[in-house]
Design a protein around this motif. Structure first.
Motif, short mmCIF file in Angstrom:
data_model
loop_
_atom_site.label_atom_id
_atom_site.label_comp_id
_atom_site.label_asym_id
_atom_site.label_seq_id
_atom_site.Cartn_x
_atom_site.Cartn_y
_atom_site.Cartn_z
N LEU A 27 -56.74 -43.65 0.17
CA LEU A 27 -56.30 -41.94 0.21
C LEU A 27 -55.88 -41.90 -0.72
O LEU A 27 -55.72 -40.67 -1.10
CB LEU A 27 -56.43 -42.25 1.79
N GLN A 28 -54.83 -42.92 -0.65
CA GLN A 28 -53.75 -42.14 -1.83
C GLN A 28 -54.46 -41.84 -3.11
O GLN A 28 -54.14 -40.98 -4.53
CB GLN A 28 -52.26 -42.79 -2.20
N LEU A 29 -55.67 -42.83 -3.44
CA LEU A 29 -55.46 -43.05 -5.01
C LEU A 29 -56.81 -41.92 -4.86
O LEU A 29 -57.08 -41.20 -6.24
CB LEU A 29 -56.33 -44.16 -5.03
N ALA A 30 -57.78 -41.22 -4.54
CA ALA A 30 -58.88 -40.92 -4.40
C ALA A 30 -58.76 -39.60 -4.05
O ALA A 30 -58.98 -38.53 -5.04
CB ALA A 30 -59.86 -40.79 -2.61
N ASP A 60 -65.95 -42.60 -3.19
CA ASP A 60 -67.53 -42.22 -2.64
C ASP A 60 -66.87 -40.53 -1.64
O ASP A 60 -66.05 -40.89 -1.55
CB ASP A 60 -67.93 -42.94 -1.71
N ALA A 61 -68.24 -40.56 -1.15
CA ALA A 61 -68.66 -39.75 -0.26
C ALA A 61 -66.70 -39.87 1.12
O ALA A 61 -66.47 -38.97 1.82
CB ALA A 61 -69.50 -39.13 0.13
N PRO A 62 -67.51 -40.77 1.82
CA PRO A 62 -66.88 -41.30 3.39
C PRO A 62 -65.12 -40.93 2.44
O PRO A 62 -64.61 -39.99 3.81
CB PRO A 62 -66.67 -41.86 3.68
N LEU A 63 -65.41 -41.20 1.55
CA LEU A 63 -63.70 -41.53 1.13
C LEU A 63 -62.95 -39.76 0.97
O LEU A 63 -61.98 -39.85 1.37
CB LEU A 63 -63.40 -41.84 0.28
N ARG A 64 -63.33 -39.45 0.15
CA ARG A 64 -63.29 -37.68 0.25
C ARG A 64 -62.84 -37.04 1.34
O ARG A 64 -62.17 -36.51 1.26
CB ARG A 64 -64.34 -37.49 -1.10
N GLN A 65 -63.73 -37.60 2.14
CA GLN A 65 -63.88 -36.44 3.44
C GLN A 65 -62.75 -36.84 4.09
O GLN A 65 -62.02 -35.74 4.93
CB GLN A 65 -65.62 -36.42 4.43
N MET A 66 -62.22 -37.96 4.29
CA MET A 66 -61.22 -38.57 4.94
C MET A 66 -59.81 -37.83 3.76
O MET A 66 -58.96 -37.61 5.34
CB MET A 66 -60.97 -40.24 4.94
N VAL A 67 -59.88 -38.10 3.24
CA VAL A 67 -58.76 -37.44 2.42
C VAL A 67 -59.39 -36.29 3.46
O VAL A 67 -57.94 -35.13 3.25
CB VAL A 67 -59.12 -37.15 0.99
N GLU A 68 -59.71 -35.13 3.42
CA GLU A 68 -59.71 -33.56 3.69
C GLU A 68 -59.09 -33.43 5.08
O GLU A 68 -58.72 -32.90 5.60
CB GLU A 68 -61.10 -32.76 3.17
N SER A 69 -60.11 -34.90 5.88
CA SER A 69 -59.23 -34.37 6.99
C SER A 69 -57.93 -34.95 7.38
O SER A 69 -57.73 -34.11 9.15
CB SER A 69 -60.67 -35.01 7.77
#
Length: 210
Positions: free
Chosen positions: A111-114, A147-156
């Motif tokens: 998450l930090q890297l994303a 990817d998209a799931p990791l990006r969404q996890m960052v935002e949530s």
């Protein structure tokens, strides 16, 4: 006429890692301003200091390499820095985060890297598909797909963090006890005592004679 948007207090990218590792640890640091080093955090700090002391810009196999590069995102309300960013001649931008331990996958590191990659995308107008974490003990990189799931996890996760900070909540200890063993805030957090208190309060709720 639209009302002006309220300014969002920027969150440090490293705090995202703390929250994903343990929300209680995050709250103790960023809500109650408590912190304590241990061997793990000292090793991590030493590894980051070693990377930061390298010349600010170097070249490697056709790439320009920037060290300790400040990054930010107004959209996400993030600030921080990348340990290493490689700028390749084909336009590829490739952030690399340094971690002191052996090569293994941790979602908090990913998450930090994303988040770093998402900041770079906003700053530079590029798209980043992959990045890497360099594990110092193993001296190996682990590639991470942004990817998209990791990006969404960052935002949530950022939304959860802001709710926690605004309400000044201190979540209960993590149920993953292995994380507690390596945590520098174990003595402050006192996870076993906290859980005992929660169980006692729950018992009293259902049995007033307890």
């Amino acid at each position: 006429m639209d009302a002006p948007k309220a300014e969002v207090e920027p969150i440090n990218i490293s705090a995202l890692n703390q929250y994903a590792y343990c929300p209680r640890r995050f709250a103790l640091i960023y809500v109650e301003s408590q912190f304590q080093d241990n061997l793990h955090t000292q090793r991590g700090n030493a590894e980051h200091a070693r990377v930061d002391q390298v010349a600010h810009t170097t070249s490697r196999s056709g790439a320009r390499v920037e060290y300790a590069l400040p990054v930010w995102s107004e959209r996400l309300g993030l600030i921080g820095k990348c340990d290493v960013v490689e700028f390749w001649q084909d336009g590829t931008v490739y952030p690399v985060e340094y971690k002191h331990g052996p090569r293994r996958a941790w979602i908090n590191d990913d998450l930090q890297l994303a988040a770093q990659a998402m900041c770079l995308e906003e700053m530079l107008g590029v798209h980043i598909n992959t990045s890497a974490i360099f594990h110092a003990s193993s001296k190996r990189r682990r590639e991470v797909a942004i990817d998209a799931p990791l990006r969404q996890m960052v935002e949530s996760t950022l939304e959860e963090m802001r709710r926690c900070m605004q309400a000044r909540l201190i979540p209960p200890p993590t149920t993953e006890s292995q994380r507690c063993k390596e945590c520098s805030l174990r003595d402050i957090c006192q996870p076993q005592a906290t859980y005992a208190g929660l169980l006692s309060a729950r018992a009293a709720l259902f049995d007033p004679d307890v």
